[in-house]
Enzyme design. Structure first.
Site, mmCIF file in Angstrom:
data_model
loop_
_atom_site.group_PDB
_atom_site.id
_atom_site.type_symbol
_atom_site.label_atom_id
_atom_site.label_comp_id
_atom_site.label_asym_id
_atom_site.label_seq_id
_atom_site.Cartn_x
_atom_site.Cartn_y
_atom_site.Cartn_z
ATOM 1 N N PRO A 85 0.792 -1.159 0.169
ATOM 2 C CA PRO A 85 0.003 -0.011 -0.096
ATOM 3 C C PRO A 85 0.791 1.263 0.035
ATOM 4 O O PRO A 85 0.311 2.301 -0.235
ATOM 5 C CB PRO A 85 -0.807 -0.034 1.378
ATOM 6 C CG PRO A 85 0.141 -1.093 2.277
ATOM 7 C CD PRO A 85 0.808 -2.220 1.361
ATOM 8 N N GLU A 112 1.917 -8.005 8.794
ATOM 9 C CA GLU A 112 2.372 -6.418 8.783
ATOM 10 C C GLU A 112 2.912 -6.019 7.685
ATOM 11 O O GLU A 112 3.430 -4.837 7.655
ATOM 12 C CB GLU A 112 3.078 -6.037 10.316
ATOM 13 C CG GLU A 112 2.048 -6.066 11.652
ATOM 14 C CD GLU A 112 0.915 -5.219 11.486
ATOM 15 O OE1 GLU A 112 1.212 -4.100 11.149
ATOM 16 O OE2 GLU A 112 -0.310 -5.659 11.463
ATOM 17 N N ARG A 150 -4.622 -8.103 -20.473
ATOM 18 C CA ARG A 150 -5.687 -8.094 -21.500
ATOM 19 C C ARG A 150 -5.251 -6.937 -22.532
ATOM 20 O O ARG A 150 -5.850 -6.534 -23.725
ATOM 21 C CB ARG A 150 -6.843 -7.450 -20.991
ATOM 22 C CG ARG A 150 -6.844 -5.930 -20.060
ATOM 23 C CD ARG A 150 -8.067 -5.939 -18.989
ATOM 24 N NE ARG A 150 -9.326 -5.642 -19.745
ATOM 25 C CZ ARG A 150 -9.503 -4.652 -20.505
ATOM 26 N NH1 ARG A 150 -8.707 -3.538 -20.571
ATOM 27 N NH2 ARG A 150 -10.777 -4.481 -21.114
ATOM 28 N N ASP A 165 -11.374 1.778 -23.727
ATOM 29 C CA ASP A 165 -11.789 1.415 -22.358
ATOM 30 C C ASP A 165 -11.426 2.786 -21.412
ATOM 31 O O ASP A 165 -10.697 3.772 -22.217
ATOM 32 C CB ASP A 165 -10.845 0.441 -21.716
ATOM 33 C CG ASP A 165 -11.498 -0.815 -21.932
ATOM 34 O OD1 ASP A 165 -12.599 -1.102 -22.127
ATOM 35 O OD2 ASP A 165 -10.734 -1.920 -21.915
#
Ligand code: SAM
Length: 246
Positions: A85, A112, A150, A165
């Site tokens: 993150p 963690e 893709r 897209d």
């Protein structure tokens, strides 16, 4: 062929991912190959642990340096990306960039997180899939592989469906409609039934620009709009205001 090595404590997590839809097709056509590698096979711990308590105290366990180092020594191909993150947030542009790398190693964290020395010494880059925290890097790794696959030539039946897209050219996609023409009180916009390809393209571009303006106006700052785009967007805004006043 684009090859992905995924380092994870849950290699079986990816089994259903390999066996469905576009990923399955790309593997069968030998456009991609994916190996999920069990980190536990590389630990020297007799109980097969790859984690230990965090120095300094506190909750949660931390993935240790030794198993990751030994696993990467054998299995690292191309750059090693840690899913984290705290990494750079994934965008369509980043996916397009990584899709040009033939070999990619994806390292999935758990608990963690990982011993900081892994990040300092063994990882080339960190990628986040958004400003929220999941329990592991497996879903982020699958997200990256699907997003890249893709884009690869030979995977999509119609490459135009990819280049239209959302985000591909910096703005959001236009609305789509499927059969029937009329359902409940809703009808397919007349222009889409007209058969006039120019009008349809123009309507779609106008919707893309307008929806981006309404939902993600910041995206428009990074896109070079043509005079025609400006005209279509102004038209969309005028229509929108009029509808709001009705
Ligand atoms: N303590 C870490 C922090 O706050 O930065 C979070 C650890 S998280 C519970 C466990 C693992 O899940 C991470 O090491 C990472 O591999 C993965 N992960 C969680 N959220 C992620 C995200 N948004 N993007 C990419 N990976 C993520």
């Amino acid at each position: 062929m684009n090859q992905f090595n995924i380092i994870t404590i849950y290699p079986e997590f990816f089994e259903s991912f390999y066996n469905h839809g576009l990923i399955k097709k790309a593997i069968e056509k030998k456009i991609i190959s994916i190996n999920s590698i069990d980190l536990r096979l590389y630990t020297k711990d007799k109980h097969q642990r790859v984690d230990s308590k965090t120095y300094g105290g506190g909750p949660g366990m931390v993935i240790q340096y030794q198993p990751v180092r030994d696993c990467l020594n054998v299995n690292k191909i191309g750059k090693c990306y840690l899913l984290s993150p705290q990494g750079e947030t994934l965008t369509q542009k980043k996916l397009i960039d990584i899709s040009k790398e033939e070999n990619v190693t994806l390292l999935c964290g758990r608990y963690e997180g990982l011993d900081q020395r892994i990040i300092d010494n063994l990882v080339d880059d960190e990628i986040s899939i958004g400003d929220y925290v999941l329990s592991g890097g497996e879903i982020p790794a699958a997200t990256i592989i699907e997003g890249i696959t893709r884009l690869l030539p030979g995977v999509a039946d119609d490459i135009d469906s990819i280049t239209h897209d959302s985000f591909y050219d910096g703005i959001l996609d236009h609305p789509h409609y499927a059969k029937p023409e009329q359902i409940d009180d809703k009808k397919v916009p007349n222009v889409l039934l007209s058969g006039n390809h120019q009008d349809i393209a123009s309507w779609r571009r106008k919707q893309s620009l307008g929806i981006t303006f309404l939902r993600r106006p910041e995206l428009l700052k990074n896109v070079k709009l043509s005079k025609e785009d400006d005209r279509l967007l102004q038209e969309f805004i005028a229509d929108y205001k009029q509808e709001e006043n009705e």
